[in-house]
Design a protein around this motif. Structure first.
Motif, PDB file in Angstrom:
ATOM      1  N   THR A  48       4.063  -5.933   5.385  1.00 32.60           N
ATOM      2  CA  THR A  48       4.059  -4.624   4.729  1.00 32.60           C
ATOM      3  C   THR A  48       4.056  -4.793   3.217  1.00 32.60           C
ATOM      4  OG1 THR A  48       5.300  -3.714   6.591  1.00 32.60           O
ATOM      5  CG2 THR A  48       5.261  -2.410   4.585  1.00 32.60           C
ATOM      6  N   GLU A  49       4.771  -5.772   2.724  1.00 31.93           N
ATOM      7  CA  GLU A  49       4.825  -6.018   1.289  1.00 31.93           C
ATOM      8  C   GLU A  49       3.439  -6.372   0.746  1.00 31.93           C
ATOM      9  OE1 GLU A  49       6.997  -7.317   3.554  1.00 31.93           O
ATOM     10  OE2 GLU A  49       8.635  -5.962   3.010  1.00 31.93           O
ATOM     11  N   GLU A  50       2.689  -7.176   1.489  1.00 27.96           N
ATOM     12  CA  GLU A  50       1.325  -7.502   1.061  1.00 27.96           C
ATOM     13  C   GLU A  50       0.439  -6.265   1.083  1.00 27.96           C
ATOM     14  OE1 GLU A  50       1.208 -12.221   2.409  1.00 27.96           O
ATOM     15  OE2 GLU A  50      -0.131 -10.813   3.406  1.00 27.96           O
ATOM     16  N   VAL A  51       0.589  -5.416   2.088  1.00 30.09           N
ATOM     17  CA  VAL A  51      -0.176  -4.161   2.134  1.00 30.09           C
ATOM     18  C   VAL A  51       0.146  -3.340   0.892  1.00 30.09           C
ATOM     19  CG1 VAL A  51      -0.534  -1.974   3.337  1.00 30.09           C
ATOM     20  CG2 VAL A  51      -0.342  -4.089   4.652  1.00 30.09           C
ATOM     21  N   SER A  52       1.405  -3.239   0.558  1.00 33.10           N
ATOM     22  CA  SER A  52       1.824  -2.478  -0.612  1.00 33.10           C
ATOM     23  C   SER A  52       1.164  -2.999  -1.892  1.00 33.10           C
ATOM     24  CB  SER A  52       3.349  -2.544  -0.744  1.00 33.10           C
ATOM     25  OG  SER A  52       3.777  -1.963  -1.942  1.00 33.10           O
ATOM     26  N   ARG A  53       1.168  -4.294  -2.061  1.00 29.76           N
ATOM     27  CA  ARG A  53       0.554  -4.895  -3.258  1.00 29.76           C
ATOM     28  C   ARG A  53      -0.956  -4.664  -3.296  1.00 29.76           C
ATOM     29  NH1 ARG A  53       2.404 -10.903  -3.641  1.00 29.76           N
ATOM     30  NH2 ARG A  53       1.194 -10.772  -5.560  1.00 29.76           N
ATOM     31  N   PRO A 172      -0.324   6.089  -0.596  1.00 24.28           N
ATOM     32  CA  PRO A 172      -1.496   5.780  -1.428  1.00 24.28           C
ATOM     33  C   PRO A 172      -1.163   5.166  -2.788  1.00 24.28           C
ATOM     34  CG  PRO A 172      -1.785   7.904  -0.382  1.00 24.28           C
ATOM     35  CD  PRO A 172      -0.370   7.469  -0.098  1.00 24.28           C
ATOM     36  N   SER A 173       0.064   5.347  -3.251  1.00 24.21           N
ATOM     37  CA  SER A 173       0.458   4.726  -4.511  1.00 24.21           C
ATOM     38  C   SER A 173       1.010   3.313  -4.303  1.00 24.21           C
ATOM     39  CB  SER A 173       1.501   5.591  -5.221  1.00 24.21           C
ATOM     40  OG  SER A 173       2.688   5.647  -4.460  1.00 24.21           O
TER      41      SER A 173
END
Length: 176
Positions: A48-53, A172-173
Motif C-alpha cells: 500500500t505504501e508503494e501505491v501511495s508513493r 487520488p492525492s
C-alpha cells in the motif's frame, strides 16, 4: 518520461516497471481482445505504501492511472486509452492474505489476491466465501470490489459489497 520511469523504478524496483512493447500487450489488451490501448508503463507495487508513493508521483506530474487486477473484466475498464500517456497500476503483486479471523468469520486480503485463493483459505478454516465466478482462478478481489461482482450465488449472499467489512484505500492525492 525517462525521469518519471526512473522515479517509479526507485519506488518498486526496476523489474516491476514494464515498458517493453511486447510485455505491455498483456496489460493493454483485455482478455476478450475487444479493447486495446497503449500505456506509458505498467507499474507493479508490492505494498500500500508503494501505491501511495506512485499515486503521489502521478498526481504531481498529472499522469492518469488505470488500476488493474486480473484484467478479467467484461467492459474494458482496466484497459488504458490509446494516448500512451496513462500508467497501468497492476495490483497482481499485492496478493497476500494478511490476516484470518476464524472466530469472526473474516479475513484481511490485499487487492491483488486471487478469488480462488480466498475461497481456498476460507475452506481451510471450515468457512465459505460465497463469491464464485467463471474467472475465479485469475480475477482479483480488488477487481471484484471495483465492479461489485455478483457471481453465481448473488441472490443468496449478495454482491461483493455485501461481503466486504471495510477497505484500506489510497486516495487520488496519495493518502492512505
Amino acid at each position: 518520461n525517462e525521469t518519471i520511469l526512473k522515479e517509479l523504478s526507485d519506488i518498486v524496483g526496476q523489474t516491476n516497471v514494464i515498458t517493453d512493447a511486447n510485455d505491455l500487450v498483456t496489460y493493454t489488451t483485455d482478455w476478450r481482445k475487444r479493447y486495446f490501448g497503449n500505456a506509458l508503463a505498467v507499474v507493479r507495487p508490492g505494498s500500500t505504501e508503494e501505491v501511495s508513493r506512485i499515486v503521489k508521483l502521478c498526481a504531481q506530474h498529472k499522469i492518469s492511472i488505470v488500476p488493474q487486477g486480473g484484467n478479467t473484466g467484461m467492459c474494458g475498464g482496466a484497459t488504458p486509452d490509446n494516448s500512451g500517456k496513462q500508467l497501468i497500476l497492476s495490483l497482481r503483486r499485492m496478493n497476500r492474505v494478511r490476516h484470518i479471523d476464524a472466530d469472526n468469520g473474516s479475513m484481511t486480503v490485499e487487492a491483488g489476491c486471487v478469488l480462488q485463493t480466498i475461497q481456498e483459505t476460507a475452506t481451510n478454516i471450515n468457512r465459505f466465501f460465497p463469491l464464485s465466478l467463471g474467472s475465479e482462478g485469475s480475477c482479483t478481489i480488488g477487481g471484484n470490489l471495483s465492479t461489485n461482482a455478483g457471481g453465481t450465488a448473488v441472490l443468496r449472499y449478495g454482491n461483493m459489497r455485501d461481503l466486504c467489512l471495510g477497505l484500506e484505500v489510497v486516495t487520488p492525492s496519495g493518502e492512505i
